[in-house]
Design a protein around this motif. Sequence first.
Motif, PDB file in Angstrom:
ATOM      1  N   GLY A  62       3.984   7.069  -2.811  1.00 29.60           N
ATOM      2  CA  GLY A  62       4.953   6.408  -3.675  1.00 29.60           C
ATOM      3  C   GLY A  62       6.209   5.872  -3.019  1.00 29.60           C
ATOM      4  O   GLY A  62       6.987   5.177  -3.666  1.00 29.60           O
ATOM      5  N   GLY A  73       6.950   4.768  12.659  1.00 33.91           N
ATOM      6  CA  GLY A  73       7.059   3.526  11.878  1.00 33.91           C
ATOM      7  C   GLY A  73       6.503   2.268  12.526  1.00 33.91           C
ATOM      8  O   GLY A  73       7.117   1.202  12.427  1.00 33.91           O
ATOM      9  N   TRP A  89       8.331   9.088  11.240  1.00 38.35           N
ATOM     10  CA  TRP A  89       8.960   9.316  12.557  1.00 38.35           C
ATOM     11  C   TRP A  89       8.774   8.170  13.546  1.00 38.35           C
ATOM     12  O   TRP A  89       9.614   7.951  14.391  1.00 38.35           O
ATOM     13  CB  TRP A  89       8.447  10.609  13.188  1.00 38.35           C
ATOM     14  CG  TRP A  89       6.946  10.727  13.205  1.00 38.35           C
ATOM     15  CD1 TRP A  89       6.115  10.313  14.192  1.00 38.35           C
ATOM     16  CD2 TRP A  89       6.120  11.271  12.185  1.00 38.35           C
ATOM     17  NE1 TRP A  89       4.810  10.560  13.847  1.00 38.35           N
ATOM     18  CE2 TRP A  89       4.777  11.158  12.619  1.00 38.35           C
ATOM     19  CE3 TRP A  89       6.366  11.833  10.920  1.00 38.35           C
ATOM     20  CZ2 TRP A  89       3.702  11.585  11.848  1.00 38.35           C
ATOM     21  CZ3 TRP A  89       5.288  12.272  10.161  1.00 38.35           C
ATOM     22  CH2 TRP A  89       3.970  12.152  10.631  1.00 38.35           C
ATOM     23  N   PRO A 114       3.316   1.518   4.605  1.00 42.45           N
ATOM     24  CA  PRO A 114       3.698   2.767   5.272  1.00 42.45           C
ATOM     25  C   PRO A 114       2.999   2.846   6.625  1.00 42.45           C
ATOM     26  O   PRO A 114       2.094   2.049   6.907  1.00 42.45           O
ATOM     27  CB  PRO A 114       3.164   3.845   4.330  1.00 42.45           C
ATOM     28  CG  PRO A 114       2.039   3.213   3.600  1.00 42.45           C
ATOM     29  CD  PRO A 114       2.310   1.731   3.552  1.00 42.45           C
ATOM     30  N   TYR A 128      10.971   8.107   5.009  1.00 42.15           N
ATOM     31  CA  TYR A 128      10.484   8.771   3.796  1.00 42.15           C
ATOM     32  C   TYR A 128      11.001   8.060   2.534  1.00 42.15           C
ATOM     33  O   TYR A 128      10.949   6.844   2.453  1.00 42.15           O
ATOM     34  CB  TYR A 128      10.790  10.270   3.825  1.00 42.15           C
ATOM     35  CG  TYR A 128      10.020  10.987   4.921  1.00 42.15           C
ATOM     36  CD1 TYR A 128       8.632  11.147   4.823  1.00 42.15           C
ATOM     37  CD2 TYR A 128      10.658  11.461   6.068  1.00 42.15           C
ATOM     38  CE1 TYR A 128       7.908  11.777   5.838  1.00 42.15           C
ATOM     39  CE2 TYR A 128       9.949  12.100   7.074  1.00 42.15           C
ATOM     40  CZ  TYR A 128       8.569  12.250   6.957  1.00 42.15           C
ATOM     41  OH  TYR A 128       7.862  12.866   7.958  1.00 42.15           O
ATOM     42  N   TYR A 149       0.879  -1.156   0.000  1.00 42.74           N
ATOM     43  CA  TYR A 149       0.000   0.000   0.000  1.00 42.74           C
ATOM     44  C   TYR A 149       0.917   1.206   0.000  1.00 42.74           C
ATOM     45  O   TYR A 149       1.974   1.182   0.642  1.00 42.74           O
ATOM     46  CB  TYR A 149      -0.871  -0.011   1.265  1.00 42.74           C
ATOM     47  CG  TYR A 149      -1.759   1.194   1.419  1.00 42.74           C
ATOM     48  CD1 TYR A 149      -3.046   1.194   0.898  1.00 42.74           C
ATOM     49  CD2 TYR A 149      -1.305   2.340   2.076  1.00 42.74           C
ATOM     50  CE1 TYR A 149      -3.866   2.311   1.036  1.00 42.74           C
ATOM     51  CE2 TYR A 149      -2.129   3.452   2.214  1.00 42.74           C
ATOM     52  CZ  TYR A 149      -3.403   3.429   1.690  1.00 42.74           C
ATOM     53  OH  TYR A 149      -4.210   4.527   1.824  1.00 42.74           O
TER      54      TYR A 149
END
Length: 147
Positions: A13, A95, A93, A56, A122, A9
């Motif tokens: 990007g 995760g 920051w 993410p 990132y 997901y």
Amino acid sequence: MKKVLVLYYSRTGNTEKMANAVSEGAQISGSVEVELNFHVDTESLNAYDAILVGTPTYHHDMPVDFKNLFEEAAVQGINLKGKIGAVFGSYGWSGEAPKLILEIMKNKFEMQITEPPLLSKYTPDQKILDACRNLGKRVSESLMNRT
Ligand SMILES: Cc1cc2nc3c(=O)[nH]c(=O)nc-3n(C[C@H](O)[C@H](O)[C@H](O)COP(=O)(O)O)c2cc1C
């Protein structure tokens, strides 16, 4: 032929770049079938020998799609025991999401997981993309070594 699923997901990007590299690495050997996808039906999880999830972290959590997928798989009694599992993903920051998914794969589904998750703060740089390719490659190789 053994089958690898790279399921991811990504909103902006970053995790997608990682997923592309993982998938590339998994295809290196040419002797496993690799599917790169952002959605799979719960019932089809059974068809894969390895499941690599790219997630993410948003709002200290995993995407709702993955919550639904794993909850549904549990409800349906999908058996993933012994399949190879790994998780990767971009974060900003904290995760948490990759760790949460690894815990589910390990504790609920008794998958054979690769720890720790592969993380990128990132946008992934070249070094992280190489690590992603390497993760995919290692998973493919260990599948080929399985009877
Ligand atoms: C609304 C919003 C909430 C976020 N919440 C978190 C968070 O709780 N923890 C964290 O580590 N990163 C958080 N992030 C940062 C994202 O994880 C980061 O931008 C990541 O690269 C996004 O990956 P993607 O491009 O694959 O969607 C958040 C970003 C946004 C826009």
